[in-house]
Design an enzyme around this catalytic site. Structure first.
Site, PDB file in Angstrom:
ATOM      1  N   HIS A   1       2.781   3.396  19.353  1.00  0.00           N
ATOM      2  CA  HIS A   1       1.799   3.546  18.116  1.00  0.00           C
ATOM      3  C   HIS A   1       1.362   5.288  18.203  1.00  0.00           C
ATOM      4  CE1 HIS A   1      -1.374   1.558  16.154  1.00  0.00           C
ATOM      5  NE2 HIS A   1      -1.316   2.346  15.857  1.00  0.00           N
TER       6      HIS A   1
ATOM      7  N   GLU B   1      -2.547  -1.434  24.350  1.00  0.00           N
ATOM      8  CA  GLU B   1      -2.352  -0.368  24.400  1.00  0.00           C
ATOM      9  C   GLU B   1      -2.807   0.350  25.383  1.00  0.00           C
ATOM     10  OE1 GLU B   1      -0.956  -0.600  19.947  1.00  0.00           O
ATOM     11  OE2 GLU B   1      -2.057   0.828  20.582  1.00  0.00           O
TER      12      GLU B   1
ATOM     13  N   ALA C   1       3.439   6.115  14.994  1.00  0.00           N
ATOM     14  CA  ALA C   1       3.734   6.187  13.743  1.00  0.00           C
ATOM     15  C   ALA C   1       3.011   7.497  12.863  1.00  0.00           C
ATOM     16  CB  ALA C   1       3.978   4.768  13.186  1.00  0.00           C
TER      17      ALA C   1
ATOM     18  N   GLY D   1       1.029  -1.117  -0.213  1.00  0.00           N
ATOM     19  CA  GLY D   1       0.200  -0.117  -0.167  1.00  0.00           C
ATOM     20  C   GLY D   1       0.752   0.996   0.440  1.00  0.00           C
TER      21      GLY D   1
ATOM     22  N   ARG E   1       0.223  -3.249  12.685  1.00  0.00           N
ATOM     23  CA  ARG E   1      -0.679  -3.872  13.680  1.00  0.00           C
ATOM     24  C   ARG E   1      -0.117  -5.285  14.291  1.00  0.00           C
ATOM     25  NH1 ARG E   1      -3.103   0.138  12.806  1.00  0.00           N
ATOM     26  NH2 ARG E   1      -4.835   0.936  12.640  1.00  0.00           N
TER      27      ARG E   1
ATOM     28  N   SER F   1      -0.358  -7.657  -1.532  1.00  0.00           N
ATOM     29  CA  SER F   1      -1.859  -8.413  -1.659  1.00  0.00           C
ATOM     30  C   SER F   1      -1.728  -9.387  -3.310  1.00  0.00           C
ATOM     31  CB  SER F   1      -2.650  -7.617  -1.787  1.00  0.00           C
ATOM     32  OG  SER F   1      -2.420  -6.558  -2.665  1.00  0.00           O
TER      33      SER F   1
END
Length: 359
Positions: free
Chosen positions: A331, A312, A333, A197, A281, A219
């Protein structure tokens, strides 16, 4: 700040579970009003006292834990008043039960729109949303540059051992700080990207500047034709990528197909002295398996850096928390000022399109 005139005869009630960060919150709320919406703002994650006061002065406010399913459902019901729309940044639990309660027939307003100023929808029951007539809008791609930037930073930290050397120097241990030299580098390394992506592509562009070679396992949509203009080589299998790369970076969404994609077996395929980066993830790379692999010199990568965890926030816990071979990031980014402003702007555009079509 002067508010634009509302153009909607009956303002749509929108629950803002978490407004934009910092001073971006105010123009976002004003823009929602300009779209014909009436915000109710959750102050739980607004830490600045001055900002809280300014929001309280101009808008209806609440204070609840948006990550708690029952609290979220109760707020969406709002004593029978209900809401037409919900706006959030974080991955709040919009489960089937929450969505059903937010769209129940007895409410004055039923939920018809959910907007998240981020890319992921893994905490939203999309099947239930579609069945219940709730439109879900996100801002996929707007934070690609920010996530790629931190990804490369974590690669460099893992390869150059920056965080460990810093800790040793602060402890006065110069000799320990210079252990493990000469260090590895992106220059001449082969970087494997799991995913094809926008974030993976931007990461590929950045690491190429450092002199790295790029392999990509994408993918099913990532065909040879689509890969032709990519700054990297398309590989057919995950095994080929894991066994052939010095750095492996994960960039796939959380889906049924990607859950546990990289576990103990896959980690054992990685090269000795290799590095694993996960800014995607937590469900994609098993934390416990990664922890064990890092502690066993013969069972996988030598170093890792992780920005995503199963537990988290206030309930943070991870088997990697005391792992000396892994750098942890909370978390963040995609949380640069520019990326978050772009996400807010994009979501407002999505809301505007929805309001323009709403009866």
């Amino acid at each position: 700040m002067r508010r634009p005139d509302r153009h909607h005869a009956a303002p749509l009630r929108v629950l803002v579970v978490d407004p934009a960060l910092g001073e971006q919150a105010l123009p976002e709320l004003i823009a929602l009003e300009g779209l014909g919406m009436k915000p109710t703002v959750n102050l739980r994650r607004v830490n600045d006292a001055s900002l809280r006061a300014r929001i309280e002065a101009d808008w209806e406010t609440v204070d609840f834990d948006g990550f708690a399913e029952e609290e979220l459902a109760r707020q969406l019901e709002h004593c029978g008043r209900g809401f037409d729309a919900l706006k959030c940044r974080a991955g709040i639990p919009l489960t089937r039960k929450v969505l059903e309660r937010a769209t129940a027939g007895g409410l004055e307003r039923r939920l018809v729109l959910v907007g998240r100023a981020a890319a992921g929808t893994d905490t939203i029951d999309l099947v239930a949303a579609q069945r219940l007539g709730v439109s879900v809008r996100t801002t996929a791609g707007v934070n690609a540059g920010a996530v790629a930037e931190l990804t490369v930073s974590l690669m460099l930290d893992a390869l150059r051992d920056v965080a460990r050397r810093d800790r040793n120097l602060r402890a006065g241990a110069w000799s320990s700080a210079v252990e493990g030299l000469p260090a590895s580098s992106l220059d001449g390394a082969r970087v494997g990207l799991v995913g094809s992506g926008a974030i993976a592509r931007r990461t590929a562009e950045l690491v190429r500047v450092f002199g790295a070679e790029v392999w990509v396992f994408g993918s099913l949509r990532f065909t040879a034709e689509r890969a032709a203009d990519w700054p990297g080589r398309r590989v057919e299998t995950l095994t080929e990528l894991l066994t052939g790369c010095d750095v492996v970076s994960v960039h796939v969404p959380a889906t049924a197909e990607t859950e546990g994609l990289i576990g103990a077996r896959e980690l054992r395929l990685m090269r000795p002295c290799s590095v694993l980066i996960n800014t995607a993830r937590a469900s994609v790379v098993r934390e416990a398996a990664l922890d064990r692999a890092l502690r066993d010199p013969g069972a996988g990568p030598a170093r890792a850096a992780v920005d995503v965890f199963e537990n988290e926030g206030a309930v943070f816990s991870s088997p990697l928390a005391d792992n000396p071979y892994c750098t942890l990031s909370p978390h963040v980014a995609g949380m640069t000022a520019g990326a978050m402003r772009a996400a807010s702007d994009r979501l407002l555009e999505e809301f505007g399109r929805f309001v323009g079509e709403y009866p």
